[in-house]
Scaffold this motif. Structure first.
Motif, PDB file in Angstrom:
ATOM      1  N   GLN A 212       0.832  -1.197   0.000  1.00 31.76           N
ATOM      2  CA  GLN A 212       0.000   0.000   0.000  1.00 31.76           C
ATOM      3  C   GLN A 212       0.870   1.252   0.000  1.00 31.76           C
ATOM      4  OE1 GLN A 212      -3.412  -0.275  -0.184  1.00 31.76           O
ATOM      5  NE2 GLN A 212      -2.934  -2.464  -0.397  1.00 31.76           N
ATOM      6  N   ALA A 213       0.497   2.225  -0.823  1.00 31.86           N
ATOM      7  CA  ALA A 213       1.263   3.470  -0.908  1.00 31.86           C
ATOM      8  C   ALA A 213       1.108   4.268   0.385  1.00 31.86           C
ATOM      9  CB  ALA A 213       0.785   4.301  -2.092  1.00 31.86           C
ATOM     10  N   ILE A 214       2.204   4.892   0.808  1.00 32.70           N
ATOM     11  CA  ILE A 214       2.166   5.761   1.986  1.00 32.70           C
ATOM     12  C   ILE A 214       2.871   7.073   1.659  1.00 32.70           C
ATOM     13  CG2 ILE A 214       2.095   3.904   3.696  1.00 32.70           C
ATOM     14  CD1 ILE A 214       5.126   4.394   4.103  1.00 32.70           C
ATOM     15  N   ASP A 215       2.383   8.144   2.268  1.00 31.11           N
ATOM     16  CA  ASP A 215       3.041   9.442   2.144  1.00 31.11           C
ATOM     17  C   ASP A 215       3.979   9.612   3.324  1.00 31.11           C
ATOM     18  OD1 ASP A 215       1.637  10.131  -0.166  1.00 31.11           O
ATOM     19  OD2 ASP A 215      -0.055  10.923   1.001  1.00 31.11           O
ATOM     20  N   LEU A 216       5.170  10.127   3.052  1.00 28.14           N
ATOM     21  CA  LEU A 216       6.151  10.338   4.114  1.00 28.14           C
ATOM     22  C   LEU A 216       5.849  11.632   4.849  1.00 28.14           C
ATOM     23  CD1 LEU A 216       9.419   9.282   2.251  1.00 28.14           C
ATOM     24  CD2 LEU A 216       7.827   7.877   3.568  1.00 28.14           C
ATOM     25  N   GLU A 217       6.057  11.630   6.140  1.00 25.07           N
ATOM     26  CA  GLU A 217       5.813  12.827   6.937  1.00 25.07           C
ATOM     27  C   GLU A 217       6.837  13.900   6.587  1.00 25.07           C
ATOM     28  OE1 GLU A 217       5.907  11.750  11.004  1.00 25.07           O
ATOM     29  OE2 GLU A 217       4.157  10.413  10.887  1.00 25.07           O
ATOM     30  N   PRO A 218       6.480  15.174   6.755  1.00 19.53           N
ATOM     31  CA  PRO A 218       7.450  16.251   6.514  1.00 19.53           C
ATOM     32  C   PRO A 218       8.719  16.040   7.341  1.00 19.53           C
ATOM     33  CG  PRO A 218       5.244  17.153   6.793  1.00 19.53           C
ATOM     34  CD  PRO A 218       5.154  15.685   7.134  1.00 19.53           C
ATOM     35  N   GLY A 219       9.846  16.197   6.710  1.00 20.87           N
ATOM     36  CA  GLY A 219      11.128  15.956   7.374  1.00 20.87           C
ATOM     37  C   GLY A 219      11.615  14.534   7.250  1.00 20.87           C
ATOM     38  N   CYS A 220      10.786  13.643   6.659  1.00 18.85           N
ATOM     39  CA  CYS A 220      11.180  12.241   6.477  1.00 18.85           C
ATOM     40  C   CYS A 220      11.375  11.890   5.001  1.00 18.85           C
ATOM     41  CB  CYS A 220      10.133  11.322   7.085  1.00 18.85           C
ATOM     42  SG  CYS A 220       9.991  11.442   8.884  1.00 18.85           S
ATOM     43  N   GLU A 221      11.496  12.891   4.165  1.00 15.31           N
ATOM     44  CA  GLU A 221      11.700  12.640   2.740  1.00 15.31           C
ATOM     45  C   GLU A 221      12.998  11.871   2.508  1.00 15.31           C
ATOM     46  OE1 GLU A 221       9.480  16.418   3.480  1.00 15.31           O
ATOM     47  OE2 GLU A 221      11.451  15.678   4.095  1.00 15.31           O
ATOM     48  N   VAL A 222      13.046  11.154   1.395  1.00 16.97           N
ATOM     49  CA  VAL A 222      14.230  10.381   1.021  1.00 16.97           C
ATOM     50  C   VAL A 222      14.849  11.033  -0.211  1.00 16.97           C
ATOM     51  CG1 VAL A 222      15.085   8.141   0.206  1.00 16.97           C
ATOM     52  CG2 VAL A 222      13.299   8.242   1.967  1.00 16.97           C
ATOM     53  N   ASN A 223      16.137  11.318  -0.146  1.00 17.21           N
ATOM     54  CA  ASN A 223      16.845  11.960  -1.250  1.00 17.21           C
ATOM     55  C   ASN A 223      17.639  10.943  -2.054  1.00 17.21           C
ATOM     56  OD1 ASN A 223      16.047  14.676  -0.670  1.00 17.21           O
ATOM     57  ND2 ASN A 223      17.454  14.643   1.062  1.00 17.21           N
ATOM     58  N   ILE A 224      17.632  11.107  -3.369  1.00 19.61           N
ATOM     59  CA  ILE A 224      18.300  10.184  -4.287  1.00 19.61           C
ATOM     60  C   ILE A 224      19.218  10.970  -5.212  1.00 19.61           C
ATOM     61  CG2 ILE A 224      17.949   8.537  -6.178  1.00 19.61           C
ATOM     62  CD1 ILE A 224      15.133   8.059  -4.951  1.00 19.61           C
ATOM     63  N   GLU A 225      20.399  10.432  -5.422  1.00 16.19           N
ATOM     64  CA  GLU A 225      21.317  11.015  -6.402  1.00 16.19           C
ATOM     65  C   GLU A 225      22.006   9.895  -7.170  1.00 16.19           C
ATOM     66  OE1 GLU A 225      23.953  14.465  -5.619  1.00 16.19           O
ATOM     67  OE2 GLU A 225      25.579  13.077  -6.130  1.00 16.19           O
ATOM     68  N   CYS A 226      21.921   9.954  -8.485  1.00 20.44           N
ATOM     69  CA  CYS A 226      22.657   9.036  -9.353  1.00 20.44           C
ATOM     70  C   CYS A 226      23.622   9.886 -10.166  1.00 20.44           C
ATOM     71  CB  CYS A 226      21.697   8.281 -10.261  1.00 20.44           C
ATOM     72  SG  CYS A 226      22.491   6.974 -11.234  1.00 20.44           S
ATOM     73  N   ALA A 227      24.890   9.537 -10.171  1.00 17.38           N
ATOM     74  CA  ALA A 227      25.896  10.386 -10.802  1.00 17.38           C
ATOM     75  C   ALA A 227      26.875   9.550 -11.613  1.00 17.38           C
ATOM     76  CB  ALA A 227      26.653  11.185  -9.741  1.00 17.38           C
ATOM     77  N   CYS A 228      27.483  10.184 -12.605  1.00 21.27           N
ATOM     78  CA  CYS A 228      28.478   9.516 -13.434  1.00 21.27           C
ATOM     79  C   CYS A 228      29.508  10.541 -13.895  1.00 21.27           C
ATOM     80  CB  CYS A 228      27.810   8.864 -14.649  1.00 21.27           C
ATOM     81  SG  CYS A 228      28.960   7.969 -15.713  1.00 21.27           S
ATOM     82  N   ASP A 229      30.777  10.152 -13.838  1.00 18.11           N
ATOM     83  CA  ASP A 229      31.851  11.014 -14.328  1.00 18.11           C
ATOM     84  C   ASP A 229      32.584  10.375 -15.503  1.00 18.11           C
ATOM     85  OD1 ASP A 229      33.227   8.974 -13.127  1.00 18.11           O
ATOM     86  OD2 ASP A 229      34.433  10.230 -11.800  1.00 18.11           O
ATOM     87  N   GLY A 230      31.992   9.325 -16.078  1.00 12.33           N
ATOM     88  CA  GLY A 230      32.627   8.608 -17.171  1.00 12.33           C
ATOM     89  C   GLY A 230      33.396   7.389 -16.713  1.00 12.33           C
ATOM     90  N   THR A 231      33.715   7.329 -15.427  1.00 14.53           N
ATOM     91  CA  THR A 231      34.421   6.184 -14.850  1.00 14.53           C
ATOM     92  C   THR A 231      33.626   5.555 -13.720  1.00 14.53           C
ATOM     93  OG1 THR A 231      36.568   7.148 -15.396  1.00 14.53           O
ATOM     94  CG2 THR A 231      36.548   5.395 -13.755  1.00 14.53           C
ATOM     95  N   ASN A 232      33.085   6.378 -12.838  1.00 16.71           N
ATOM     96  CA  ASN A 232      32.287   5.906 -11.718  1.00 16.71           C
ATOM     97  C   ASN A 232      30.808   6.141 -11.993  1.00 16.71           C
ATOM     98  OD1 ASN A 232      34.509   5.467  -9.523  1.00 16.71           O
ATOM     99  ND2 ASN A 232      34.921   7.507 -10.324  1.00 16.71           N
TER     100      ASN A 232
END
Length: 342
Positions: A212-232
């Motif tokens: 079941q879908a749930i909304d996260l409480e304010p201040g409980c957000e999840v941050n995502i970062e996907c990065a590439c420099d050509g090697t990593n």
């Protein structure tokens, strides 16, 4: 300010190539450390009671076991276990004392970057995570987003997978063959890390129906970062709970060391059971940055200059940067250098 030292045991000095030893020395210089070789693995120049000590000792598996048996207080935060393979001496010997920093012996550039990040953390100021010292700033591309509801998981997985496909295609001429499947792997890893960040990390979410879908409480957000420099190619997921326990990496650490542990699922705070084994299978480096009750930041790194087969054959790097180990800054001296290892 007293001199900080990065000590290596005699077996490390014998096992590494000259270029790798140079990389360790340069990592030390980046963070105002002086590298020295110990006369004996058991002749440590500091005592466990010296809580303000910021020196580190790089060891092999037999060295680690000998030091941990003699001085268990030192083992977790003051030793770096160099993962050279052949770690059977540690089988069934890692609990309750296990190293927070296990580094796969790798290319000089990677070794310098990883060790520099460990030293940066150990100094107690200015730590930016391992990627800051591994990534090349030139051509750095990044996808970022914030999760506010579990219903966003599938869409974000698709976005991250597409980003990975695009950067792999862009750098195809300069990367290793057999890396195309990393786009699928990074989507699978994201799914696992989001499960941990949304449900497992938050004690109030443990009993909820995950279908079941749930909304996260304010201040409980999840941050995502996907990065590439050509090697990593890297993926970072950060929750705001800071509940990740050191015990959660005991099994994955044994796996990273090639000790074939019994795989068990951890249902407690922080989660991170079976999924961590899957992530380690598909990455070169896995790190956890933890500040209790504040955040847990997990970073998985894949090297695009290695095929999947090469990556799986190389010793793994597993790092736990737990700020609880640093009750106060270990040194009030000069902040570490911001120079990049690549």
């Amino acid at each position: 300010m007293s001199t900080r030292h990065l000590y290596i045991t005699p077996s490390v000095a014998e096992a590494l190539h000259e270029s790798q030893l140079d990389a360790l020395e340069l990592a030390g210089l980046d963070c105002s450390y002086q590298m020295k070789t110990l006369e004996s693995s058991l002749k440590l120049p500091f005592a466990a009671e010296e809580s303000d000590n910021c020196d580190l000792v790089v060891t092999t598996a037999p060295d680690f076991l000998a030091i941990a048996s003699h001085s268990p207080k030192i083992a977790q935060k003051d030793l770096v276990l160099l993962n050279l393979g052949g770690n059977t001496v540690l089988k069934n010997r890692l609990h309750p004392v296990s190293p927070c920093f296990t580094v796969g012996a790798s290319t000089p550039v990677i070794l310098r970057g990883v060790m520099g990040s460990i030293l940066e953390f150990r100094v107690g100021v200015g730590h930016r995570g391992p990627l800051a010292r591994l990534a090349n700033a030139n051509g750095h591309e990044c996808f970022q987003c914030e999760i506010t509801s579990s219903s966003q998981r599938l869409k974000v997985q698709e976005q991250v997978s597409q980003f990975a496909k695009d950067v792999i295609r862009k750098h195809r001429a300069q990367i290793a063959q057999g890396t195309a499947q990393y786009a699928k792997s990074i989507s699978d890893i994201l799914d696992e890390l989001l499960m941990n960040a949304i449900w497992d990390a938050n004690p109030s979410m443990h009993s909820l129906d995950r279908s079941q879908a749930i909304d996260l409480e304010p201040g409980c957000e999840v941050n995502i970062e996907c990065a590439c420099d050509g090697t990593n190619l890297s993926l970072t997921v950060e929750d705001k709970q800071g509940t990740f326990p050191q015990s959660a990496v005991a099994g994955p650490l044994a796996y990273a060391l090639g000790l074939k542990p019994t795989i068990q699922v951890n249902e407690g705070p922080g989660g991170a059971g079976l999924g961590l084994f899957m992530i380690l299978q598909r990455t070169s480096l896995l790190s956890f940055e933890v500040k209790e009750a504040a955040h847990t930041r997990v970073t998985a790194v894949m090297r695009l200059d290695e095929s999947v087969r090469e990556m799986q054959a190389r010793p793994k790097t597993l790092l736990l940067f737990d700020e609880g180990m640093l009750e106060k800054p270990l040194s009030a001296g000069t902040p570490p250098s911001s120079s990049c290892a690549s």
